[in-house]
Design a protein around this motif. Structure first.
Motif, PDB file in Angstrom:
ATOM      1  N   SER A 373     100.538  -5.184 -21.705  1.00 38.67           N
ATOM      2  CA  SER A 373     101.688  -5.806 -21.061  1.00 38.67           C
ATOM      3  C   SER A 373     102.024  -5.097 -19.757  1.00 38.67           C
ATOM      4  O   SER A 373     102.008  -3.860 -19.678  1.00 38.67           O
ATOM      5  CB  SER A 373     102.895  -5.753 -21.995  1.00 38.67           C
ATOM      6  OG  SER A 373     104.069  -6.162 -21.312  1.00 38.67           O
ATOM      7  N   LEU A 374     102.336  -5.868 -18.750  1.00 33.05           N
ATOM      8  CA  LEU A 374     102.776  -5.306 -17.473  1.00 33.05           C
ATOM      9  C   LEU A 374     104.293  -5.226 -17.380  1.00 33.05           C
ATOM     10  O   LEU A 374     104.843  -4.866 -16.343  1.00 33.05           O
ATOM     11  CB  LEU A 374     102.225  -6.151 -16.319  1.00 33.05           C
ATOM     12  CG  LEU A 374     100.697  -6.274 -16.244  1.00 33.05           C
ATOM     13  CD1 LEU A 374     100.300  -7.130 -15.043  1.00 33.05           C
ATOM     14  CD2 LEU A 374     100.044  -4.900 -16.157  1.00 33.05           C
ATOM     15  N   GLU A 375     104.964  -5.571 -18.486  1.00 31.26           N
ATOM     16  CA  GLU A 375     106.431  -5.566 -18.497  1.00 31.26           C
ATOM     17  C   GLU A 375     107.013  -4.162 -18.589  1.00 31.26           C
ATOM     18  O   GLU A 375     108.136  -3.917 -18.154  1.00 31.26           O
ATOM     19  CB  GLU A 375     106.932  -6.387 -19.691  1.00 31.26           C
ATOM     20  CG  GLU A 375     106.634  -7.871 -19.610  1.00 31.26           C
ATOM     21  CD  GLU A 375     107.504  -8.582 -18.597  1.00 31.26           C
ATOM     22  OE1 GLU A 375     108.613  -8.075 -18.325  1.00 31.26           O
ATOM     23  OE2 GLU A 375     107.081  -9.616 -18.076  1.00 31.26           O
ATOM     24  N   HIS A 376     106.253  -3.223 -19.175  1.00 25.44           N
ATOM     25  CA  HIS A 376     106.790  -1.873 -19.388  1.00 25.44           C
ATOM     26  C   HIS A 376     105.622  -0.910 -19.552  1.00 25.44           C
ATOM     27  O   HIS A 376     104.442  -1.331 -19.584  1.00 25.44           O
ATOM     28  CB  HIS A 376     107.698  -1.835 -20.630  1.00 25.44           C
ATOM     29  CG  HIS A 376     106.967  -2.133 -21.902  1.00 25.44           C
ATOM     30  ND1 HIS A 376     106.363  -1.164 -22.663  1.00 25.44           N
ATOM     31  CD2 HIS A 376     106.714  -3.317 -22.545  1.00 25.44           C
ATOM     32  CE1 HIS A 376     105.792  -1.719 -23.724  1.00 25.44           C
ATOM     33  NE2 HIS A 376     105.986  -3.031 -23.670  1.00 25.44           N
ATOM     34  N   THR A 377     105.913   0.391 -19.678  1.00 26.21           N
ATOM     35  CA  THR A 377     104.857   1.403 -19.802  1.00 26.21           C
ATOM     36  C   THR A 377     104.991   2.229 -21.077  1.00 26.21           C
ATOM     37  O   THR A 377     104.483   3.352 -21.168  1.00 26.21           O
ATOM     38  CB  THR A 377     104.865   2.339 -18.584  1.00 26.21           C
ATOM     39  OG1 THR A 377     106.167   2.938 -18.443  1.00 26.21           O
ATOM     40  CG2 THR A 377     104.499   1.589 -17.308  1.00 26.21           C
ATOM     41  N   TYR A 378     105.670   1.684 -22.077  1.00 26.33           N
ATOM     42  CA  TYR A 378     105.763   2.375 -23.364  1.00 26.33           C
ATOM     43  C   TYR A 378     104.433   2.279 -24.113  1.00 26.33           C
ATOM     44  O   TYR A 378     103.706   1.283 -24.018  1.00 26.33           O
ATOM     45  CB  TYR A 378     106.850   1.754 -24.240  1.00 26.33           C
ATOM     46  CG  TYR A 378     108.258   2.168 -23.903  1.00 26.33           C
ATOM     47  CD1 TYR A 378     108.734   3.431 -24.239  1.00 26.33           C
ATOM     48  CD2 TYR A 378     109.134   1.286 -23.259  1.00 26.33           C
ATOM     49  CE1 TYR A 378     110.028   3.812 -23.946  1.00 26.33           C
ATOM     50  CE2 TYR A 378     110.431   1.654 -22.960  1.00 26.33           C
ATOM     51  CZ  TYR A 378     110.879   2.914 -23.308  1.00 26.33           C
ATOM     52  OH  TYR A 378     112.169   3.288 -23.021  1.00 26.33           O
ATOM     53  N   ALA A 379     104.130   3.320 -24.893  1.00 25.29           N
ATOM     54  CA  ALA A 379     103.056   3.285 -25.884  1.00 25.29           C
ATOM     55  C   ALA A 379     103.492   4.175 -27.041  1.00 25.29           C
ATOM     56  O   ALA A 379     104.330   5.072 -26.866  1.00 25.29           O
ATOM     57  CB  ALA A 379     101.736   3.776 -25.305  1.00 25.29           C
ATOM     58  N   VAL A 380     102.953   3.916 -28.213  1.00 29.10           N
ATOM     59  CA  VAL A 380     103.283   4.737 -29.375  1.00 29.10           C
ATOM     60  C   VAL A 380     102.035   5.481 -29.841  1.00 29.10           C
ATOM     61  O   VAL A 380     100.909   5.007 -29.665  1.00 29.10           O
ATOM     62  CB  VAL A 380     103.875   3.903 -30.532  1.00 29.10           C
ATOM     63  CG1 VAL A 380     105.217   3.318 -30.128  1.00 29.10           C
ATOM     64  CG2 VAL A 380     102.921   2.811 -30.991  1.00 29.10           C
ATOM     65  N   GLN A 381     102.261   6.651 -30.398  1.00 30.72           N
ATOM     66  CA  GLN A 381     101.163   7.486 -30.908  1.00 30.72           C
ATOM     67  C   GLN A 381     101.518   7.858 -32.352  1.00 30.72           C
ATOM     68  O   GLN A 381     101.893   8.981 -32.659  1.00 30.72           O
ATOM     69  CB  GLN A 381     101.007   8.728 -30.033  1.00 30.72           C
ATOM     70  CG  GLN A 381      99.778   9.577 -30.333  1.00 30.72           C
ATOM     71  CD  GLN A 381      98.544   9.111 -29.612  1.00 30.72           C
ATOM     72  OE1 GLN A 381      98.626   8.340 -28.667  1.00 30.72           O
ATOM     73  NE2 GLN A 381      97.386   9.577 -30.046  1.00 30.72           N
ATOM     74  N   PRO A 382     101.411   6.901 -33.270  1.00 32.27           N
ATOM     75  CA  PRO A 382     101.779   7.179 -34.654  1.00 32.27           C
ATOM     76  C   PRO A 382     100.630   7.815 -35.430  1.00 32.27           C
ATOM     77  O   PRO A 382      99.442   7.627 -35.104  1.00 32.27           O
ATOM     78  CB  PRO A 382     102.091   5.789 -35.202  1.00 32.27           C
ATOM     79  CG  PRO A 382     101.147   4.893 -34.445  1.00 32.27           C
ATOM     80  CD  PRO A 382     101.034   5.496 -33.069  1.00 32.27           C
ATOM     81  N   LEU A 383     100.964   8.552 -36.474  1.00 29.50           N
ATOM     82  CA  LEU A 383      99.954   9.015 -37.418  1.00 29.50           C
ATOM     83  C   LEU A 383      99.385   7.793 -38.136  1.00 29.50           C
ATOM     84  O   LEU A 383     100.134   7.003 -38.695  1.00 29.50           O
ATOM     85  CB  LEU A 383     100.568   9.974 -38.427  1.00 29.50           C
ATOM     86  CG  LEU A 383     101.185  11.262 -37.870  1.00 29.50           C
ATOM     87  CD1 LEU A 383     101.801  12.082 -38.994  1.00 29.50           C
ATOM     88  CD2 LEU A 383     100.162  12.075 -37.095  1.00 29.50           C
ATOM     89  N   ILE A 384      98.073   7.646 -38.108  1.00 27.64           N
ATOM     90  CA  ILE A 384      97.475   6.477 -38.769  1.00 27.64           C
ATOM     91  C   ILE A 384      96.514   6.866 -39.888  1.00 27.64           C
ATOM     92  O   ILE A 384      96.014   5.998 -40.600  1.00 27.64           O
ATOM     93  CB  ILE A 384      96.742   5.571 -37.761  1.00 27.64           C
ATOM     94  CG1 ILE A 384      95.485   6.259 -37.225  1.00 27.64           C
ATOM     95  CG2 ILE A 384      97.666   5.143 -36.639  1.00 27.64           C
ATOM     96  CD1 ILE A 384      94.509   5.299 -36.585  1.00 27.64           C
TER      97      ILE A 384
END
Length: 474
Positions: A373-384
């Motif tokens: 998405s170009l709407e925002h720059t969030y990303a998540v780094q969850p334990l998987i």
């Protein structure tokens, strides 16, 4: 790894907010504030619902948590920001999942690129006292700290004139782009401030994780020494070359120094383990255990690094690993995964206790970097995933205990790679009984100490063990 049930959106969908992306200037700095916050939280919930390893311990991520779309929309609105929303979803035992507001910075950090001055340090408190100080562990070659003359073993007890206490906000002091440290030294058992200060400024810095490697003559035996400070994939070819040198020289033993290595790539940890060994090609290296949405998956020893170069293996049946409480995640994986196969002699202190792996998930149709998405720059780094060795051993929250306990001596750290340095010397004496002890007198410290912080503690890559995105079923 096979997805057992495709409940991607669990029959819940929000209205799609069409953006006017062409109207958003690429240089806008408040893009995250302009974005629709509920859309961002929707991405976060869906990513966590599918991949989070502790999903079963997080009630708000249950598949049947919401009866209808309106209840789900109300839930997204109940927390004020994407950051707070993400952390509200985590299970109580999770110490390591995180969210970033700028995934480009995260990507650079995972590759070893960050704003830093090159002074890598630990922060120590003497227990039951008010004494707090920093000690320089090593300096990145060519960095501002190197140019300023900072060396391993330098002690400092203040920043910008503020003397450290147990209540000091180190994040506030040390996250600045520039600051001045005040030096100190031990005089007897006392820490004494000196009238000497050094100013340091952070720049964009790329750190090679291969800090030191050499071959030592230990009473006629050739012993390889490698200080490796992070598991970074871009340096795999260089790491492989180090092992080619070790092999060509015919080393009989290896001392792997992971004392300050907080982790990194699982794939690189597997490659390093295959370089140390090589005789277990095709056998189980470790087991990756996911949530109920995915089957468990075995990682296999192989004979190639990520660039398809053949691995230079030593075929060792024994390795000596130096550890401290800063040895985490992928460092612990190497120790744990090799333990069932060869004799791993761990020297130092307990490791950090991090056995989970994470991956970067983006706001895209399949959570990969593609079509983000170009709407925002969030990303998540969850334990998987949780990772276990071939025998199933995992869950070491208190860290891996050393076979031989040996602490660093802050007043006499010694030079890394020097046979007289405390931890390395202890390993060499184990390899060759009768090897010369350190020239300084080893004494029991006057005070017990506690590590309360370190230079990388605010880095997104700190104590992380991350998964190659290509191994995830995006």
């Amino acid at each position: 790894m096979k997805l057992l049930r495709l409940f991607f959106l669990i029959s819940i969908s929000l209205s799609v907010f069409v953006s006017c992306q062409d109207d958003i200037d690429d240089n806008i700095t408040n893009i995250n504030e302009l974005a629709n916050q509920e859309d961002i939280k929707d991405f976060i919930w869906k990513a966590m619902n599918i991949f989070y390893v502790y999903k079963s311990d997080a009630p708000d991520l249950a598949d049947d948590r919401f009866e209808n779309t309106q209840e789900y929309i109300s839930f997204l609105s109940s927390v004020d920001s994407p950051v707070n929303f993400f952390y509200s979803l985590l299970a109580v035992q999770d110490r390591f999942s995180f969210i970033v507001s700028d995934f480009v910075t995260l990507e650079q950090n995972l590759d070893g690129i960050s704003l830093a001055n090159g002074m890598e340090f630990g922060l120590i408190r003497f227990i039951d006292t008010e004494t707090v100080f920093g000690y320089v562990r090593y300096v990145v070659p060519g960095s501002p700290a190197d140019v300023a003359g900072i060396e391993r073993g330098v002690i400092f007890n203040r920043v910008d004139g503020i003397t450290f206490t147990p209540e000091t906000d180190f994040n506030l002091l040390l996250s600045q782009s520039s600051y001045t440290i005040g030096l100190a030294e031990f005089q007897g058992g006392d820490l004494v401030g000196l009238d000497q200060e050094v100013s340091l400024t952070k720049i964009q810095l790329t750190e090679n994780p291969i800090h030191e490697h050499k071959i030592l003559d230990v009473n006629g035996q050739k012993v390889g020494y490698l200080m490796y400070n992070n598991f970074r994939t871009p340096f795999n070819s260089e790491l492989n070359s180090v092992f080619a040198d070790f092999s060509a020289e015919g080393i009989t033993d290896l001392v792997l120094d992971l004392r300050y290595n907080s982790g990194g790539s699982i794939e690189t940890a597997k490659d390093l383990s295959s370089m140390i060994t090589g005789q277990f090609n095709g056998q189980i290296f470790a087991k990756q255990i996911f949530n109920e949405n995915f089957d468990a998956e075995n990682l296999i020893f192989d004979d190639q690094i990520s660039t398809d170069e053949p691995i230079n293996s030593l075929n060792l049946t024994r390795v000596y690993v130096l550890t401290t409480g800063s040895s985490a995640s992928a460092s612990e994986l190497v120790i744990n995964a090799l333990n069932p196969y060869i004799d791993v002699i761990q020297i130092g202190t307990n490791t950090a206790g991090k056995f989970e792996g994470s991956v970067t998930l983006y706001d895209s149709p399949n959570f990969s970097r593609s079509n983000v998405s170009l709407e925002h720059t969030y990303a998540v780094q969850p334990l998987i995933l949780k990772i276990a060795n071939k025998d199933g051993f995992t869950g070491f929250f208190d860290g891996l205990e050393p076979d031989i306990e040996q602490s660093e001596i802050f007043s006499s750290l010694g030079n890394l790679g020097d046979p007289q340095e405390t931890l390395l010397n202890r390993a060499l004496r184990e390899i060759s009984p009768g090897f010369e002890r350190p020239s300084f007198q080893e004494k029991k410290p006057l005070f017990s100490s506690k590590l309360i912080g370190e230079s990388q503690m605010e880095s997104p890559a700190f104590q992380r063990m991350y998964v190659d995105p290509n191994s995830i079923p995006f």
